[in-house]
Design a protein around this motif. Structure first.
Motif, short mmCIF file in Angstrom:
data_model
loop_
_atom_site.label_atom_id
_atom_site.label_comp_id
_atom_site.label_asym_id
_atom_site.label_seq_id
_atom_site.Cartn_x
_atom_site.Cartn_y
_atom_site.Cartn_z
N LEU A 66 0.82 -1.22 0.00
CA LEU A 66 0.00 0.00 0.00
C LEU A 66 0.85 1.26 0.00
N LEU A 67 2.04 1.16 0.60
CA LEU A 67 2.97 2.29 0.52
C LEU A 67 3.42 2.52 -0.91
N LYS A 68 3.73 1.44 -1.62
CA LYS A 68 4.16 1.56 -3.02
C LYS A 68 3.05 2.14 -3.89
N GLU A 69 1.80 1.83 -3.58
CA GLU A 69 0.66 2.33 -4.35
C GLU A 69 0.31 3.77 -4.00
N GLY A 70 0.87 4.26 -2.91
CA GLY A 70 0.57 5.63 -2.51
C GLY A 70 -0.66 5.76 -1.66
N LEU A 71 -1.24 4.63 -1.24
CA LEU A 71 -2.44 4.69 -0.39
C LEU A 71 -2.07 4.98 1.06
N LEU A 72 -0.83 4.68 1.43
CA LEU A 72 -0.34 4.97 2.77
C LEU A 72 0.88 5.88 2.65
N MET A 73 1.13 6.61 3.73
CA MET A 73 2.36 7.41 3.77
C MET A 73 3.02 7.24 5.14
N GLN A 74 4.34 7.39 5.14
CA GLN A 74 5.12 7.22 6.35
C GLN A 74 5.19 8.55 7.09
N ARG A 75 4.49 8.63 8.21
CA ARG A 75 4.52 9.87 8.98
C ARG A 75 5.77 9.95 9.84
#
Length: 398
Positions: A66-75
């Motif tokens: 999901l990080l690779k897809e841009g649905l999640l981001m690392q805060r």
């Protein structure tokens, strides 16, 4: 606003699909049901692995997808949250934009001589060229609660890439409109008005090109005295809205500056104010004639007022344009075979460009460079603008 419900996540170890891909699919479905840009934090890999009874590596790999897809981001190093890109990822396959109608559609068209339809045509054609659907939307009732209004806004944010405003409902306070215009999670553009909220962009007409062309034309026809006919009480009146100001209210001041620059006599005694209907125009023009304060050409705030002006002048025994010329502003005829000289307002182009701007906001965000777009006006010369009466005599004798 919905939250992620980890209790609804189900994984089937008997399936051939890897568990981390199943978990990624479940999380993707969950994220799709959460409101736009909610920035909700996801629970830790350890807690989720314990809750689902799977290895922590499974959760780590699902989060990684999901990080690779841009649905999640690392805060932070240990914190993941739903990305601002989530909405675009979820909506893009079937994009929709909303057009906020200030009235019922039929009333909006009938009460404004069909002019808003020209905007809507431009919006729909621009959307169709980009394979985007358009939805007509009416705001909640004026007495709706804040909870109802916020739910309405959240639902719009789930299903639309943005909205375009055609105006207001003419009441204050209008809590649904105000709350929506303050809703920064949804890209918004307003047509032919200047909103008071910095998150909303605007597309308006640039009245200067048409104004300068008109000034050149009436100067060439020998006019010296010019009057303005306006439905407001003064040239600089700006209406009653607390949320935006319509472009039309700045129009007289802009054209007046052009007329003065060209040396026309734009004396106050020539102007007519509070001319919102035919009887008012007839009454004021009759008084101007009795006082000897008629100019050689009238510029009217819009074409409807211009047609009333022509009718009133003819009823008073004057010929247009032989005795006095009349010019309007709109360029969208309210009668068949229109003979009115007018400054053409780019209705269709404004509608078309507003969708382009909205998509720009959706993909790149709003900034100083794309906050306001102006579309040039033009002059349409027809039969209601002729040579000034004194100039005509001089022209004919020479």
């Amino acid at each position: 606003m919905r939250q992620l419900n980890y209790e609804e996540i189900t994984l089937d170890k008997e399936k051939s699909s890897p568990l981390y891909l199943q978990l990624a699919d479940e999380l993707r479905r969950q994220i799709g049901s959460v409101s736009l840009n909610s920035s909700e934090r996801l629970i830790s890999e350890r807690k989720l692995s314990e809750r689902l009874g799977v290895d922590r590596t499974t959760v780590n790999k699902a989060y990684g997808e999901l990080l690779k897809e841009g649905l999640l981001m690392q805060r932070s190093a240990r914190t993941l949250c739903i990305s601002a890109e989530t909405r675009r990822k979820n909506v893009t396959p079937f994009p929709n934009i909303g057009i906020i109608l200030p009235q019922q559609f039929s009333s909006l068209i009938e009460r404004n001589n069909g002019l808003p339809l020209q905007y809507i045509k431009g919006i729909i054609d621009s959307a169709a060229a980009r394979h985007i659907s358009t939805i007509m939307i009416q705001l909640p009732d004026l007495d709706a609660s804040y909870a109802e209004i916020d739910l309405f806004n959240q639902e719009l944010a789930k299903h639309l890439i943005g909205i375009i405003h055609l105006g207001g409902r003419g009441v204050y306070p209008d809590r649904p409109l105000e709350r929506l215009m303050q809703f920064e999670k949804l890209p918004q553009v307003m047509i032919s008005a200047y909103p008071l909220f910095p998150n909303i962009g605007t597309v308006t007409a640039d009245s200067f090109p048409g104004g300068y062309a008109l000034a050149e034309q009436i100067l060439a026809f020998g006019h010296k005295k010019l009057g303005i006919i306006h439905y407001m009480s003064t040239l600089d009146a700006q209406g009653r809205s607390r949320y935006f100001t319509y472009e039309v209210y700045f129009r007289p001041q802009k054209l007046l500056r052009i007329f003065q620059k060209y040396g026309f006599e734009c004396d106050e005694r020539y102007h007519c104010f509070q001319c919102g209907n035919y009887p008012a125009i007839l009454r004021k023009l009759k008084k101007k004639r009795e006082e000897g304060n008629l100019p050689t050409v009238y510029w009217c705030i819009n074409d409807e007022v211009a047609h009333w002006t022509i009718k009133a002048l003819e009823e008073l025994g004057m010929r247009v344009p032989k005795d006095i010329s009349v010019v309007g502003y709109d360029g969208s005829s309210v009668v068949s075979e229109d003979k009115l000289t007018t400054i053409a307002h780019p209705f269709y182009a404004i509608g078309y460009r507003s969708l382009n701007l909205l998509q720009d906001y959706y993909e790149n965000g709003k900034n100083e460079q794309n906050s306001h777009v102006e579309i040039a006006t033009s002059l349409v010369v027809r039969k209601t603008l002729g040579r000034a009466k004194d100039f005509t005599r001089k022209y004919e004798s020479s």
